[in-house]
Design a protein around this motif. Structure first.
Motif, PDB file in Angstrom:
ATOM      1  N   UNK A 251     -11.619  -9.930   2.678  1.00  0.00           N
ATOM      2  CA  UNK A 251     -10.692 -10.679   1.825  1.00  0.00           C
ATOM      3  C   UNK A 251      -9.570  -9.791   1.285  1.00  0.00           C
ATOM      4  N   UNK A 252      -9.950  -8.588   0.820  1.00  0.00           N
ATOM      5  CA  UNK A 252      -8.948  -7.704   0.215  1.00  0.00           C
ATOM      6  C   UNK A 252      -8.428  -6.651   1.190  1.00  0.00           C
ATOM      7  N   UNK A 253      -9.165  -6.443   2.331  1.00  0.00           N
ATOM      8  CA  UNK A 253      -8.827  -5.435   3.338  1.00  0.00           C
ATOM      9  C   UNK A 253      -9.018  -4.007   2.835  1.00  0.00           C
ATOM     10  N   UNK A 254      -9.699  -3.854   1.703  1.00  0.00           N
ATOM     11  CA  UNK A 254      -9.933  -2.537   1.119  1.00  0.00           C
ATOM     12  C   UNK A 254     -11.292  -2.018   1.572  1.00  0.00           C
TER      13      UNK A 254
ATOM     14  N   UNK B 226      -9.063   1.857  -7.352  1.00  0.00           N
ATOM     15  CA  UNK B 226      -7.834   1.249  -7.864  1.00  0.00           C
ATOM     16  C   UNK B 226      -6.947   0.746  -6.724  1.00  0.00           C
ATOM     17  N   UNK B 227      -7.586   0.053  -5.755  1.00  0.00           N
ATOM     18  CA  UNK B 227      -6.845  -0.564  -4.679  1.00  0.00           C
ATOM     19  C   UNK B 227      -6.589   0.303  -3.462  1.00  0.00           C
ATOM     20  N   UNK B 228      -7.209   1.485  -3.427  1.00  0.00           N
ATOM     21  CA  UNK B 228      -7.020   2.383  -2.288  1.00  0.00           C
ATOM     22  C   UNK B 228      -8.354   3.041  -1.923  1.00  0.00           C
ATOM     23  N   UNK B 229      -8.402   3.599  -0.724  1.00  0.00           N
ATOM     24  CA  UNK B 229      -9.562   4.386  -0.335  1.00  0.00           C
ATOM     25  C   UNK B 229      -9.120   5.472   0.634  1.00  0.00           C
ATOM     26  N   UNK B 230     -10.058   6.345   1.007  1.00  0.00           N
ATOM     27  CA  UNK B 230      -9.748   7.434   1.925  1.00  0.00           C
ATOM     28  C   UNK B 230     -10.899   7.600   2.917  1.00  0.00           C
TER      29      UNK B 230
ATOM     30  N   UNK C 155     -12.460  14.332  -9.898  1.00  0.00           N
ATOM     31  CA  UNK C 155     -13.082  13.366  -8.999  1.00  0.00           C
ATOM     32  C   UNK C 155     -12.536  11.953  -9.211  1.00  0.00           C
ATOM     33  N   UNK C 156     -12.633  11.150  -8.148  1.00  0.00           N
ATOM     34  CA  UNK C 156     -12.239   9.739  -8.203  1.00  0.00           C
ATOM     35  C   UNK C 156     -13.424   8.888  -8.636  1.00  0.00           C
ATOM     36  N   UNK C 157     -13.142   7.656  -9.036  1.00  0.00           N
ATOM     37  CA  UNK C 157     -14.190   6.719  -9.437  1.00  0.00           C
ATOM     38  C   UNK C 157     -13.849   5.316  -8.943  1.00  0.00           C
ATOM     39  N   UNK C 158     -14.792   4.656  -8.233  1.00  0.00           N
ATOM     40  CA  UNK C 158     -16.101   5.153  -7.784  1.00  0.00           C
ATOM     41  C   UNK C 158     -15.943   6.085  -6.594  1.00  0.00           C
ATOM     42  N   UNK C 159     -17.041   6.716  -6.187  1.00  0.00           N
ATOM     43  CA  UNK C 159     -16.937   7.658  -5.068  1.00  0.00           C
ATOM     44  C   UNK C 159     -18.089   7.581  -4.070  1.00  0.00           C
ATOM     45  N   UNK C 160     -18.905   6.528  -4.164  1.00  0.00           N
ATOM     46  CA  UNK C 160     -19.991   6.350  -3.199  1.00  0.00           C
ATOM     47  C   UNK C 160     -19.961   4.942  -2.610  1.00  0.00           C
ATOM     48  N   UNK C 161     -20.456   4.831  -1.379  1.00  0.00           N
ATOM     49  CA  UNK C 161     -20.658   3.531  -0.749  1.00  0.00           C
ATOM     50  C   UNK C 161     -21.812   3.680   0.230  1.00  0.00           C
TER      51      UNK C 161
END
Length: 497
Positions: free
Chosen positions: A308-311, A317-321, A152-158
Motif C-alpha cells: 500500500x505504501x511501497x515502503x 519516517x517514510x524511508x528505508x535502506x 542510530x535510526x528508529x525503528x531499526x529491525x524487521x
C-alpha cells in the motif's frame, strides 16, 4: 511410530510461547519443570528434555491443570502438554551418563566452551554481557567500538516470517556501538575484572590506519583477549567503512597490518558475505598478520515492501535502506563460504569463528563439522534470550558423549571431505523414493509437486495414495521434501540402465 512421535513432539512444542516465567509449571501437581522441558524440545534438545522427565509417568493419569494454565490458550488453543509429554515418555532416547569437556583452544586462547555472543546489540554494555557470561556463555565479541559519532535510526529491525515462525530471516540497520569511547573501554575493563575466566573479544572499526592501530592498542590495555576487525558491517554512512573494506583485499591487508601494529593479542578479520569469493580478502588478512577469520557478517538486503505504501521495512519516517540480513535463512550461505575458505590451501589450517543462522546445537554442530573452532550467535539471542546457552551446551555435550567423542576438537572439520566438486559426484546411479503407505494420509502433496515441478513420475491410486512410475522418476527427491508427515523415505540406490 518413532518418526510420527518426533513430528508431533516438534510441532506441538513449537506452539509454545517460551514464556519468561512459564505459568504451566505452577499448574503441575507433580513439580515437573514443564517450561524448561518444552524449551529444550524447541531447541532440538530431546535428550535434555527426556533427562528432565521424572521416572514415574505422572502425565498419563493426570487431568492436566498445566494445560488450563497455558498462556497460549489466551490466543487460540493451549499447548497440549499432556499429549506432548506422553509422546516424549514413549519415545526411546539414549541419555548419556558421562559429560564431555566442551572447552576449546582458539588462536591460543582457552575458552570454556565454543559459544560466544557475536558483535551486536546482544553484547553492547556491561550488564548485558555480565548476565550472558554468568549464564554460561564462553565469551563475547563486544559490539563494535569506534571513534565515530554513531546516531542510530528508529525503528531499526524487521523480521521475515513463514507459517507462524517469526525470525526465519531478520534485517537490521544498526551501525556500531553508540556508547562513548570511554564508556566502552570502561565496560571492557569491568568485564575483564569480574569474569577472568571468560574470553573478551573487542570488535573495532577505524577510519584510517592510525585509528585502527590506536583502537587495537586501547582494547588490549582494557583487557581484551582478542581483537576482531569489523571489515563487514553493511550499513555504514561514511565511505571506506564496514563492508567496503571487506570487499577490497588491499584495504583488508592495510588495516589488518595497522591493527597488528597496535596489539600482541590474536587478531580476527570479520569477513563480509557481500562478495563472490571470501577467500580472497581472507587470505589478504592472514598475510597481513591476522591470526584467524570470523565469518559471516550479515547480507545486504531489502525486506517486506508494503504493497500500500511501497515502503520497505524497517521504515524510518517514510524511508528505508539496505540492511543486514541474518537469521536461520542465511546458514547455508555461511556454510558455503566457510567450505570455500577451508578448501583453499592457504586457509585450510587458519582458525575460523563461525556465525550465521545458528539457533540450536544442531546448527552449531554444522559449523563445527565444517571446520569452525568457535561459534558466534546474535539473532537467536535477540529472539529467545541468553538462556539458549543451556540447550546449546547440553545438546552439543550429549551428542559428543553418545558418539564416544571426548573433546569438541574431535569433530571439527569432519564434514569437509564429503563436499566435492560437481565433476566428482556419482552420476551413474539413482536412488528412488520409497512410499511408507501405512503412514500416508493421502494428501496428494507429493503428486502435485512431482507433476508441476518434477517429472510426472507419481500417480495416485484409487485410495488417494501415491505410486511411482520408475520409468519417469529421476530420483530428485522433491516428493520427500514436500511430504508434510515424512511418509516418503529414500529407497535403495541402483545403477542406471
Amino acid at each position: 511410530m518413532k518418526k510420527q512421535q518426533v513430528i508431533r513432539i516438534k510441532e506441538e512444542a513449537g506452539r509454545c510461547l517460551l514464556c519468561h516465567e512459564p505459568v504451566c509449571n505452577a499448574g503441575c501437581p507433580h513439580g515437573i519443570d514443564i517450561g524448561r522441558i518444552v524449551r529444550a524440545l524447541n531447541f532440538e534438545n530431546r535428550v535434555g528434555a527426556r533427562r528432565r522427565l521424572p521416572v514415574v509417568h505422572y502425565c498419563e493419569n493426570c487431568d492436566a491443570p498445566c494445560v488450563q494454565a497455558c498462556r497460549r490458550g489466551k490466543l487460540d488453543v493451549p499447548v497440549r502438554i499432556k499429549e506432548l509429554f506422553c509422546d516424549l515418555f514413549a519415545l526411546h532416547v539414549d541419555v548419556p551418563k558421562t559429560e564431555v569437556d566442551l572447552s576449546v583452544d582458539f588462536c591460543g586462547v582457552h575458552c570454556e566452551n565454543p559459544f560466544f555472543l557475536s558483535s551486536s546489540v546482544a553484547g553492547s554494555n556491561y550488564d548485558m554481557v555480565a548476565k550472558a557470561l554468568s549464564m554460561g556463555w564462553g565469551g563475547v565479541a563486544f559490539k563494535t567500538i569506534s571513534l565515530l559519532d554513531i546516531r542510530e535510526a528508529s525503528p531499526r529491525f524487521s523480521a521475515l516470517s513463514k507459517e507462524g515462525r517469526s525470525f526465519v530471516g531478520f534485517k537490521n540497520i544498526e551501525q556500531l556501538s553508540d556508547h562513548t569511547y570511554e564508556e566502552n573501554l570502561g565496560f571492557l575493563r569491568r568485564l575483564r575484572q569480574d569474569f577472568p575466566g571468560k574470553v573478551i573479544i573487542a570488535s573495532i572499526m577505524g577510519r584510517n590506519e592510525a585509528e585502527w592501530t590506536r583502537l587495537a592498542a586501547d582494547m588490549e590495555t582494557a583487557g581484551a583477549d582478542m581483537i576482531e576487525c569489523n571489515f563487514s558491517c553493511p550499513q555504514m554512512v561514511e565511505e571506506g567503512l564496514g563492508a567496503e573494506i571487506g570487499e577490497s583485499p588491499e584495504l583488508v591487508a592495510r588495516y589488518t597490518a595497522a591493527v597488528r601494529k597496535g596489539t600482541r593479542r590474536p587478531v580476527l578479520a570479520k569477513m563480509t558475505p557481500n562478495i563472490t569469493h571470501m577467500e580472497i580478502p581472507a587470505k589478504a588478512a592472514i598475510a597481513a598478520g591476522a591470526d584467524g577469520i570470523a565469518a559471516i557478517n550479515t547480507i545486504r538486503s531489502i525486506m517486506n515492501i508494503d504493497l500500500d505504501t511501497f515502503l520497505s521495512e524497517p521504515g524510518v519516517n517514510g524511508q528505508s535502506i539496505e540492511g543486514g540480513y541474518s537469521g536461520k535463512a542465511v546458514k547455508p550461505i555461511a556454510l558455503r563460504f566457510i567450505n570455500e575458505m577451508r578448501k583453499d590451501s592457504a586457509l585450510a589450517e587458519v582458525p575460523i569463528s563461525g556465525m550465521g543462522g545458528i539457533e540450536n546445537w544442531r546448527d552449531a554442530m554444522e559449523f563445527l563439522l565444517m571446520g569452525c573452532g568457535t561459534i558466534q550467535i546474535a539473532t537467536a539471542v535477540m529472539q529467545y534470550g541468553y538462556r539458549i546457552i543451556d540447550d546449546l551446551k547440553e545438546g552439543l555435550g550429549d551428542y559428543l558423549a553418545l558418539r564416544g567423542f571426548t573433546h569438541v576438537q574431535d569433530i571439527v572439520g569432519r564434514a569437509l571431505t564429503y563436499i566435492v566438486s560437481a565433476e566428482d559426484l556419482d552420476r551413474t546411479s539413482i536412488q528412488y523414493p520409497c512410499f511408507v503407505r501405512n503412514n500416508c494420509i493421502g494428501c496428494g502433496r507429493c503428486y502435485i509437486s512431482c507433476f508441476d515441478g518434477g517429472h510426472q513420475a507419481i500417480r495416485l491410486d484409487t485410495d488417494g495414495k501415491p505410486a511411482l512410475d520408475v520409468h519417469k522418476c529421476v530420483g530428485c527427491h522433491l516428493c520427500i521434501l514436500v511430504c508434510p508427515i515424512q511418509a516418503i523415505e529414500p529407497g535403495k540406490r541402483v545403477q542406471k540402465k
